[in-house]
Design a protein around this motif. Sequence first.
Motif, PDB file in Angstrom:
ATOM      1  N   ILE A 110      -7.612   5.699   0.494  1.00 39.48           N
ATOM      2  CA  ILE A 110      -6.379   5.992  -0.342  1.00 39.48           C
ATOM      3  C   ILE A 110      -6.703   7.234  -1.363  1.00 39.48           C
ATOM      4  O   ILE A 110      -5.662   8.039  -1.501  1.00 39.48           O
ATOM      5  N   THR A 135      -0.396   1.174   6.175  1.00 37.40           N
ATOM      6  CA  THR A 135       0.820   1.747   5.573  1.00 37.40           C
ATOM      7  C   THR A 135       1.794   1.422   6.518  1.00 37.40           C
ATOM      8  O   THR A 135       1.768   1.239   7.833  1.00 37.40           O
ATOM      9  N   THR A 181       0.887  -1.030  -0.054  1.00 39.37           N
ATOM     10  CA  THR A 181       0.022   0.038  -0.030  1.00 39.37           C
ATOM     11  C   THR A 181       0.809   1.136   0.071  1.00 39.37           C
ATOM     12  O   THR A 181       0.735   2.237  -0.578  1.00 39.37           O
TER      13      THR A 181
END
Length: 593
Positions: A174, A257, A91
């Motif tokens: 995102i 993340t 990610t």
Amino acid sequence: MSTIPATPSTATVPPVTEDREPPRARRSRTAFTANSPWFPYLLVLPLALILFGYVVQPMFATFAESVGVDGVENYGTFLTGDGVARSALVTSLIISAASVLLCGIVGVAMAFLLKRFSFPGRKLIEAIILVPAALPPLIGAISFQLLYSETGILPRGLQQLLGTAEPVLPFSGIAGVLVVHTFTMYPYFYLAASAALVGMDPSVEEAAYNLGAGRVRVWRTVLLPMLTPALVSASLLVFMTSLASYTAPLLFGVDQTMTMQIYINRTNGDLPMASTYASLLGVVSVLFLLGMRWYEGRRSYRSQSKGVAAHRREITNPFGKWLALLASVLATAVLLAPVATIALVAFSQDGSWTTEVIPASYTTQNFVTIFSDPGAYRPIVNSLQMSMIATVGCVVVGVLIAYAVRRLDFRGRGLLDVAVMLAWALPGTVVAINLISAFSTGNAFSLGQVLIGTFWIMPLAYFVRFLPLVFRSSSAALAQLDPSLEEAARNLGASWWRAFGTVTLRLMLPGVVAGALLAFVHGVGEFVASVLIYTSETAPISVEINNRMYSFEVGTAAAYGMLQVVLIFLVMVVSGRLESGRKASREAAKWTA
């Protein structure tokens, strides 16, 4: 002429006292002069120890912490565990790569339009195009959350305007992170591409057109290759900044993340696993840095032509002019909206903004509380104190390292340059974990004291993070000075310290001060490293803003943020004046030479 005695001059000159000095003492004294071959090493040794003790050695400490007593078990867990770690790495890489692509499209397109075309509203856009970059990372992310999230002003405003049941076009996850990254990091590409386009010879492009090449081919074979150094430099900055991003994933709910996992593991007390994430994230950052430098160095991108810079082309089509004016107004609104939002919310009453499109109640009490309540004023004092201490250290060490790298000849000069920039390649969370691993116990570089939990760990973190800013600014200023100026002072009998202080340092002072101001402002707005190492007594402004947001004191949090924005704009004005002074110094140096 015959009256002049022919007595040899040596007969009347008294013995020189230096000749009576013992050879050993004379060698000892000479070793500390600038003419000695040992002088560069005597100057560089303490600088190298500082970099090793506070940049390199903490990295080794983090790796040792990640290995711990279980060997490489943490790395095995990372690779074969429940998938959270691998998902976090993927990610982070996807977000960083997408940020580079989006920022590149926006930044290069804006640079091409503003530097190659003249249209209504161009000067206004040029004046405000760097406003998003002036926002501190936390305030920038908060402003975009207040504007574009599901509870933001724009989606709620469109919902009320269109009468829909749900907010219209909200950003979350995102997508929200990418919006924040694009609108706060595109200036990296804009600045780099603008400088390249201004200095590019238009005759090269015109020759390609004259040979029958179309616009797409000219872009592919002429413009983009000539822009490669600028694009590589901007890509490095955007990729590493995106990889280090913590505030945007935090506010838009992206937990998987690398930076968020470092924070989560550190908060849960699992320092070895946090160190594992930090080590791998640092490796990825350094590998990307080396890869991009290798790609840039594969070819030469210099033009051999001696033409003049390109002139802007006027848009003559009436429809095009109106379209350009409309686009200018829209761009101005988009660029100023984050700052306007922070200013609006800063005067809102805490707890009064719930389901309304904009706050329903306003007050100046937020600013009164900040400056009258000792508890609320303390974070401001903390930030100013810690940033000032770190900036002083950055100036002293950064200027001397810049001088050593630029002017002295010694073995290991390249390693010194890499070491000072290493911290810039490391995300703030990694720097914080490095310092936690290194200074949770006493060692020689902390004079035997435990620094974690004390006031001094915060200025140290700021020093490590922002030393490269002063170093690069000082190095750039020094590169534009003729070494013969300092050599002339030395030939006239000045010592190295006097020649350096009265000639070199004075001429490079605007660049040094500009770098120092940047380091100071970044220190005042620093959040990513601070959130991992602060205590209740050392909380800076950024951490206080975050705490106030989670306490639903949005107005007070925005008031703190507005103070940061005002400080940054003041620094930008001063930096502009210093840039003018730097140009004047270069002209003076040129005429003196």
